[in-house]
Design a protein around this motif. Structure first.
Motif, short mmCIF file in Angstrom:
data_model
loop_
_atom_site.label_atom_id
_atom_site.label_comp_id
_atom_site.label_asym_id
_atom_site.label_seq_id
_atom_site.Cartn_x
_atom_site.Cartn_y
_atom_site.Cartn_z
N GLY A 120 0.78 -1.23 0.00
CA GLY A 120 0.00 0.00 0.00
C GLY A 120 0.81 1.28 0.00
O GLY A 120 0.24 2.37 -0.02
N THR A 121 2.13 1.19 0.01
CA THR A 121 2.94 2.40 -0.11
C THR A 121 2.88 2.93 -1.54
O THR A 121 2.52 2.21 -2.48
N VAL A 122 3.24 4.19 -1.72
CA VAL A 122 3.33 4.75 -3.07
C VAL A 122 4.39 3.99 -3.86
O VAL A 122 4.22 3.71 -5.07
N SER A 123 5.48 3.62 -3.20
CA SER A 123 6.53 2.83 -3.86
C SER A 123 5.98 1.52 -4.37
O SER A 123 6.27 1.09 -5.50
N HIS A 124 5.19 0.85 -3.56
CA HIS A 124 4.60 -0.44 -3.94
C HIS A 124 3.66 -0.27 -5.13
O HIS A 124 3.68 -1.05 -6.09
N GLU A 125 2.84 0.79 -5.09
CA GLU A 125 1.90 1.04 -6.18
C GLU A 125 2.64 1.28 -7.50
O GLU A 125 2.27 0.73 -8.55
N LEU A 126 3.70 2.09 -7.45
CA LEU A 126 4.46 2.36 -8.67
C LEU A 126 5.18 1.11 -9.15
O LEU A 126 5.20 0.82 -10.36
N ALA A 127 5.78 0.36 -8.24
CA ALA A 127 6.49 -0.87 -8.62
C ALA A 127 5.55 -1.85 -9.30
O ALA A 127 5.92 -2.50 -10.29
N ALA A 128 4.32 -1.96 -8.80
CA ALA A 128 3.34 -2.87 -9.43
C ALA A 128 3.01 -2.44 -10.84
O ALA A 128 2.84 -3.27 -11.74
N ARG A 129 2.91 -1.13 -11.06
CA ARG A 129 2.63 -0.62 -12.41
C ARG A 129 3.79 -0.90 -13.37
O ARG A 129 3.58 -1.22 -14.55
N LEU A 130 5.00 -0.75 -12.86
CA LEU A 130 6.18 -0.88 -13.72
C LEU A 130 6.61 -2.32 -13.95
O LEU A 130 7.06 -2.68 -15.04
N TYR A 131 6.49 -3.16 -12.91
CA TYR A 131 7.12 -4.48 -12.96
C TYR A 131 6.16 -5.65 -12.78
O TYR A 131 6.58 -6.80 -12.91
N GLY A 132 4.91 -5.40 -12.45
CA GLY A 132 4.00 -6.51 -12.23
C GLY A 132 4.07 -7.04 -10.80
O GLY A 132 4.16 -6.26 -9.85
N ASN A 133 4.09 -8.35 -10.65
CA ASN A 133 3.94 -8.95 -9.32
C ASN A 133 5.24 -9.43 -8.69
O ASN A 133 5.23 -9.84 -7.52
N ASP A 134 6.35 -9.42 -9.41
CA ASP A 134 7.60 -9.94 -8.85
C ASP A 134 8.26 -8.86 -7.99
O ASP A 134 9.30 -8.30 -8.33
N ILE A 135 7.62 -8.56 -6.86
CA ILE A 135 8.04 -7.45 -5.99
C ILE A 135 8.33 -7.97 -4.60
O ILE A 135 7.57 -8.78 -4.04
N GLU A 136 9.42 -7.50 -4.03
CA GLU A 136 9.79 -7.81 -2.66
C GLU A 136 9.66 -6.55 -1.82
O GLU A 136 10.29 -5.53 -2.12
N LEU A 137 8.82 -6.58 -0.79
CA LEU A 137 8.58 -5.42 0.05
C LEU A 137 9.49 -5.47 1.27
O LEU A 137 9.50 -6.46 2.02
N LEU A 138 10.24 -4.39 1.47
CA LEU A 138 11.18 -4.30 2.59
C LEU A 138 10.81 -3.11 3.46
O LEU A 138 10.19 -2.14 2.99
N PRO A 139 11.19 -3.13 4.75
CA PRO A 139 10.69 -2.12 5.70
C PRO A 139 11.34 -0.74 5.61
O PRO A 139 10.77 0.23 6.09
N THR A 140 12.55 -0.64 5.04
CA THR A 140 13.24 0.65 4.96
C THR A 140 13.94 0.80 3.61
O THR A 140 14.25 -0.19 2.94
N ILE A 141 14.21 2.05 3.25
CA ILE A 141 14.95 2.33 2.01
C ILE A 141 16.37 1.79 2.12
O ILE A 141 16.91 1.24 1.15
N ARG A 142 16.97 1.92 3.28
CA ARG A 142 18.33 1.39 3.45
C ARG A 142 18.37 -0.12 3.20
O ARG A 142 19.28 -0.64 2.55
N ALA A 143 17.35 -0.84 3.69
CA ALA A 143 17.30 -2.28 3.47
C ALA A 143 17.18 -2.61 1.99
O ALA A 143 17.76 -3.59 1.51
N ILE A 144 16.44 -1.77 1.24
CA ILE A 144 16.30 -1.98 -0.20
C ILE A 144 17.66 -1.83 -0.89
O ILE A 144 18.07 -2.68 -1.69
N ILE A 145 18.35 -0.74 -0.59
CA ILE A 145 19.63 -0.47 -1.26
C ILE A 145 20.66 -1.54 -0.88
O ILE A 145 21.43 -2.00 -1.74
#
Length: 263
Positions: A10-35
């Motif tokens: 439900g984050t804006v990041s998640h919404e955009l990622a779904a539009r760009l990449y479909g369903n192969d998305i991994e949700l992480l709790p912080t930006i640092r964890a993503i990088i």
């Protein structure tokens, strides 16, 4: 390839990622964890880097300084914020909001005068409100729907043109062919009179447009800064980059193109 972005759902990041990449998305709790996840290999990442209202996203900039990742694309997402509340917003005990969201909605939140508690994401704000019957939250429409929250006021952002720029990051640099923009991290190391003017002159002499320049503390003491610079790939940009390298320390963060966001 899996794309890591900011969760929970439900984050804006998640919404955009779904539009760009479909369903192969991994949700992480912080930006640092993503990088950090991207730097380790095996996943791309999608992170916010700046907002038209609140400016640069410090956690992303710090992560780009610390980890060996490259920017491989950019995307722009119009952002609408809504105030979720079960009753009169002025009678709430607390409102949950992400720090950047708080800044983007500061006019309304200041006027309400309710205590604002910061969270790690808009979706985390929604989760926090679920657990507290006396609380409200500033959330996206998607988050309100996912977590079944009533919206008391729509479009509470300060500006109707509120937009967040996201960057795709990878452990592998993007091929330069077709790139429209390049990002650099400039470390002057030694401070001197006219340093910033000399750096900017490298681009000005060649007529190269800088779409962004932002300073960031180097963590080497007060008054010592690094500079994030985004430049358009106009004629002479490679020569500008090389001249800049002869003057100071430059790390290439990537050359990339804008990604079209499906509606």
């Amino acid at each position: 390839m899996t794309v890591a972005t900011l969760g929970p759902a439900g984050t804006v990041s998640h919404e955009l990622a779904a539009r760009l990449y479909g369903n192969d998305i991994e949700l992480l709790p912080t930006i640092r964890a993503i990088i950090k996840r991207v730097a380790a290999g095996g996943a791309k990442g999608l992170v916010p880097i700046e907002n038209s209202e609140a400016g640069g996203v410090g956690e992303t900039l710090q992560g780009l300084m610390e980890f060996d990742v490259s920017i491989t694309g950019e995307a722009y997402m119009p952002v609408r914020h809504h105030l979720a509340a079960r009753g009169d917003p002025a009678r709430l005990a607390v409102i949950y909001a992400h720090p950047q969201t708080h800044e983007q909605c500061s006019v309304l939140l200041d006027r309400l005068g309710v205590e604002v508690v910061h969270t790690s994401s808009n979706a985390a704000s929604a989760v926090a409100m679920q657990r507290d019957e006396h609380a409200g939250a500033v959330v996206s429409e998607t988050a309100a729907r996912i977590y079944d929250l009533p919206i008391a006021a729509r479009d509470v952002q300060n500006s109707r043109d509120n937009t967040t720029r996201f960057v795709e990051i990878s452990a592998v640099p993007h091929e330069i062919a077709g790139a429209t923009k390049c990002s650099l991290l400039v470390d002057p190391e030694l401070d001197r009179v006219g340093l910033l003017a000399d750096i900017l002159a490298v681009f000005a002499r060649r007529g190269i447009n800088l779409t962004r320049i932002e300073s960031r503390p180097s963590r080497r003491g007060m008054g010592k800064y690094l500079f994030f610079i985004d430049m358009e790939t106009a004629e002479g940009w490679r020569e500008a980059r090389e001249e800049l390298k002869s003057m100071t320390t430059v790390r290439e963060l990537g050359c990339y193109a804008r990604m079209e966001v499906p509606i």
